[in-house]
Design a protein around this motif. Structure first.
Motif, PDB file in Angstrom:
ATOM      1  N   THR A  78      10.563   9.231  -2.433  1.00 41.97           N
ATOM      2  CA  THR A  78      11.395  10.438  -2.400  1.00 41.97           C
ATOM      3  C   THR A  78      12.749  10.139  -1.766  1.00 41.97           C
ATOM      4  OG1 THR A  78       9.432  11.844  -2.240  1.00 41.97           O
ATOM      5  CG2 THR A  78      11.537  12.815  -1.575  1.00 41.97           C
ATOM      6  N   HIS A  79      12.712   9.409  -0.655  1.00 44.82           N
ATOM      7  CA  HIS A  79      13.950   9.065   0.051  1.00 44.82           C
ATOM      8  C   HIS A  79      14.825   8.144  -0.799  1.00 44.82           C
ATOM      9  CE1 HIS A  79      16.410   8.516   3.677  1.00 44.82           C
ATOM     10  NE2 HIS A  79      16.517   7.247   3.309  1.00 44.82           N
ATOM     11  N   LEU A  80      14.217   7.147  -1.431  1.00 45.34           N
ATOM     12  CA  LEU A  80      14.975   6.212  -2.264  1.00 45.34           C
ATOM     13  C   LEU A  80      15.583   6.911  -3.474  1.00 45.34           C
ATOM     14  CD1 LEU A  80      12.564   3.132  -2.197  1.00 45.34           C
ATOM     15  CD2 LEU A  80      14.822   3.286  -1.132  1.00 45.34           C
ATOM     16  N   ARG A  81      14.826   7.820  -4.065  1.00 43.23           N
ATOM     17  CA  ARG A  81      15.351   8.569  -5.212  1.00 43.23           C
ATOM     18  C   ARG A  81      16.609   9.335  -4.812  1.00 43.23           C
ATOM     19  NH1 ARG A  81      11.887  13.532  -6.464  1.00 43.23           N
ATOM     20  NH2 ARG A  81      13.062  14.142  -4.608  1.00 43.23           N
ATOM     21  N   HIS A 190       7.990  -4.361  -0.575  1.00 47.56           N
ATOM     22  CA  HIS A 190       6.631  -4.252  -0.038  1.00 47.56           C
ATOM     23  C   HIS A 190       6.686  -3.579   1.326  1.00 47.56           C
ATOM     24  CE1 HIS A 190       2.384  -5.506   0.586  1.00 47.56           C
ATOM     25  NE2 HIS A 190       2.761  -5.476   1.868  1.00 47.56           N
ATOM     26  N   LEU A 191       6.069  -2.413   1.414  1.00 45.80           N
ATOM     27  CA  LEU A 191       5.975  -1.682   2.675  1.00 45.80           C
ATOM     28  C   LEU A 191       4.627  -1.994   3.312  1.00 45.80           C
ATOM     29  CD1 LEU A 191       7.334   1.761   1.397  1.00 45.80           C
ATOM     30  CD2 LEU A 191       8.626  -0.065   2.526  1.00 45.80           C
ATOM     31  N   ILE A 237       8.915  -5.200   4.296  1.00 45.52           N
ATOM     32  CA  ILE A 237       9.439  -4.302   5.327  1.00 45.52           C
ATOM     33  C   ILE A 237       8.274  -3.860   6.206  1.00 45.52           C
ATOM     34  CG2 ILE A 237      10.640  -2.131   5.781  1.00 45.52           C
ATOM     35  CD1 ILE A 237      12.095  -2.484   3.156  1.00 45.52           C
ATOM     36  N   GLY A 238       8.276  -4.346   7.436  1.00 42.54           N
ATOM     37  CA  GLY A 238       7.177  -4.095   8.355  1.00 42.54           C
ATOM     38  C   GLY A 238       7.372  -2.857   9.205  1.00 42.54           C
ATOM     39  N   ASN A 239       6.623  -2.817  10.294  1.00 45.43           N
ATOM     40  CA  ASN A 239       6.616  -1.644  11.170  1.00 45.43           C
ATOM     41  C   ASN A 239       7.217  -1.958  12.539  1.00 45.43           C
ATOM     42  OD1 ASN A 239       5.071   0.192   9.342  1.00 45.43           O
ATOM     43  ND2 ASN A 239       3.516  -1.406   9.575  1.00 45.43           N
ATOM     44  N   GLU A 240       8.231  -2.817  12.547  1.00 44.22           N
ATOM     45  CA  GLU A 240       8.871  -3.185  13.806  1.00 44.22           C
ATOM     46  C   GLU A 240       9.664  -2.026  14.398  1.00 44.22           C
ATOM     47  OE1 GLU A 240       8.091  -6.595  11.203  1.00 44.22           O
ATOM     48  OE2 GLU A 240       9.310  -4.781  10.945  1.00 44.22           O
ATOM     49  N   ALA A 248      15.213   3.334   6.348  1.00 43.97           N
ATOM     50  CA  ALA A 248      16.597   2.854   6.291  1.00 43.97           C
ATOM     51  C   ALA A 248      16.655   1.432   5.741  1.00 43.97           C
ATOM     52  CB  ALA A 248      17.231   2.918   7.678  1.00 43.97           C
ATOM     53  N   LYS A 249      15.720   0.580   6.173  1.00 43.63           N
ATOM     54  CA  LYS A 249      15.685  -0.794   5.674  1.00 43.63           C
ATOM     55  C   LYS A 249      15.404  -0.821   4.171  1.00 43.63           C
ATOM     56  CE  LYS A 249      14.143  -3.140   9.913  1.00 43.63           C
ATOM     57  NZ  LYS A 249      13.037  -3.939  10.510  1.00 43.63           N
ATOM     58  N   ALA A 250      14.420  -0.037   3.742  1.00 38.46           N
ATOM     59  CA  ALA A 250      14.075  -0.003   2.320  1.00 38.46           C
ATOM     60  C   ALA A 250      15.250   0.498   1.488  1.00 38.46           C
ATOM     61  CB  ALA A 250      12.852   0.884   2.101  1.00 38.46           C
ATOM     62  N   THR A 251      15.921   1.517   1.986  1.00 32.88           N
ATOM     63  CA  THR A 251      17.060   2.085   1.269  1.00 32.88           C
ATOM     64  C   THR A 251      18.189   1.076   1.147  1.00 32.88           C
ATOM     65  OG1 THR A 251      16.492   4.291   2.091  1.00 32.88           O
ATOM     66  CG2 THR A 251      18.721   3.981   1.232  1.00 32.88           C
ATOM     67  N   ASP A 252      18.462   0.375   2.230  1.00 36.40           N
ATOM     68  CA  ASP A 252      19.531  -0.622   2.215  1.00 36.40           C
ATOM     69  C   ASP A 252      19.223  -1.731   1.216  1.00 36.40           C
ATOM     70  OD1 ASP A 252      22.011  -1.779   3.466  1.00 36.40           O
ATOM     71  OD2 ASP A 252      20.608  -3.388   3.955  1.00 36.40           O
ATOM     72  N   VAL A 253      17.975  -2.180   1.193  1.00 40.32           N
ATOM     73  CA  VAL A 253      17.570  -3.251   0.279  1.00 40.32           C
ATOM     74  C   VAL A 253      17.778  -2.830  -1.175  1.00 40.32           C
ATOM     75  CG1 VAL A 253      15.533  -4.437  -0.642  1.00 40.32           C
ATOM     76  CG2 VAL A 253      15.957  -4.427   1.816  1.00 40.32           C
TER      77      VAL A 253
END
Length: 289
Positions: A78-81, A190-191, A237-240, A248-253
């Motif tokens: 949803t966020h990426l869309r 990969h989440l 993308i981990g849970n650090e 935010a990391k996924a969106t940037d990628v």
């Protein structure tokens, strides 16, 4: 004796027929051959003048959002869309196929399902491919740069099978390879499951289809990660951070990848493969059109 009578009486009638056939063929083929030569010469002149029209570059960027149970895929999609739409791209989201099948009553046969399991997974991947191509067809019809987000991809199936069953599935699909399936996508995000790094947030309550324990989820997550590891653009993308940081990391990628892809596509003067991630001379040689 007239000419026709002499022809019928001649012992060389078959030879005469052959000569007439060759003459007739040449009377037709020589003009066609000459026309073909003229076409080639005209084409070469246009090529030399750099006036040959080429097909438009690809305008579809395919992204798989994958990961273990309770990794945040639904929220991330949803966020990426929304982020991709805000960046000016058309966005389509291919839904998760296993969920569609199970909601329709097609239950997963289990790892010991044997032939039933293979048949289930073959049907799943066939539906996955058809859905992906239908969404791609719709994307092409817009003529606009489009990001297609996939809620899991076809290679995810390998994580839920024994290696021998996965090979049987690939064979039933016409001898495809894992590489063939992976090459359908430009990027894999990969989440990592919350069970690995954020166990306090791991829950079964937000997904009726989720039954895995935290321990099992970590195993599945690693298997999915391994199945996609041959893809040159797999990003883990981990849970650090907290979940906002994960988003935010996924969106940037995804946005960086899409921007790079469409920027390079706009500079191309030749054909560009829509499906496939590149990644080497032999990577993804087979494409689905």
């Amino acid at each position: 004796m007239g000419l026709l009578e002499r022809y019928h009486a001649s012992p060389h009638r078959q030879k005469i027929n052959n000569v007439l056939m060759v003459a007739g063929f040449l009377s037709l083929s020589v003009p066609l051959l000459a026309e073909g030569v003229q076409f080639i010469l005209r084409f070469r002149r246009r090529t030399d003048d750099k006036t040959v029209t080429r097909r438009a570059p690809s305008k579809i960027y395919r992204v798989v959002v994958s990961g273990g149970p309770c990794s945040g895929k639904t929220s991330s999609l949803t966020h990426l869309r929304d982020a991709c739409m805000h960046a000016g791209y058309e966005v389509l989201v291919v839904p998760e196929v296993p969920t569609l099948l199970m909601q329709g009553g097609a239950l997963y046969p289990g790892l010991d399902g044997g032939p039933r399991l293979v048949a289930f997974e073959v049907a799943l991947i066939q539906l996955q491919i058809q859905m992906e191509e239908s969404f791609a067809m719709i994307a092409r019809s817009t003529g606009q740069p489009t990001v297609i987000l996939h809620d899991r991809g076809s290679v995810d199936v390998a994580a839920y099978l024994m290696p021998s069953d996965w090979l049987a599935v690939l064979s039933a699909l016409g001898g495809l390879s894992t590489l063939d399936l992976a090459s359908r996508y430009h990027q894999v995000v990969h989440l990592v499951t919350a069970a690995d790094g954020a166990p306090s947030f791991y829950t079964l309550s937000n997904n009726a289809s989720r039954t895995e324990s935290a321990k099992d989820s970590r195993v599945i997550d690693r298997r999915i990660k391994s199945a996609w590891s041959l893809h040159p653009h797999q990003v883990i993308i981990g849970n650090e951070t907290d979940f906002a940081g994960k988003l935010a990391k996924a969106t940037d990628v995804v946005l960086v990848g899409a921007h790079k892809f469409f920027s390079e596509a706009s500079k191309e003067t030749g054909d560009i493969e829509e499906g496939g991630c590149g990644g080497g001379e032999n990577f993804g040689r087979r494409r689905f059109k």
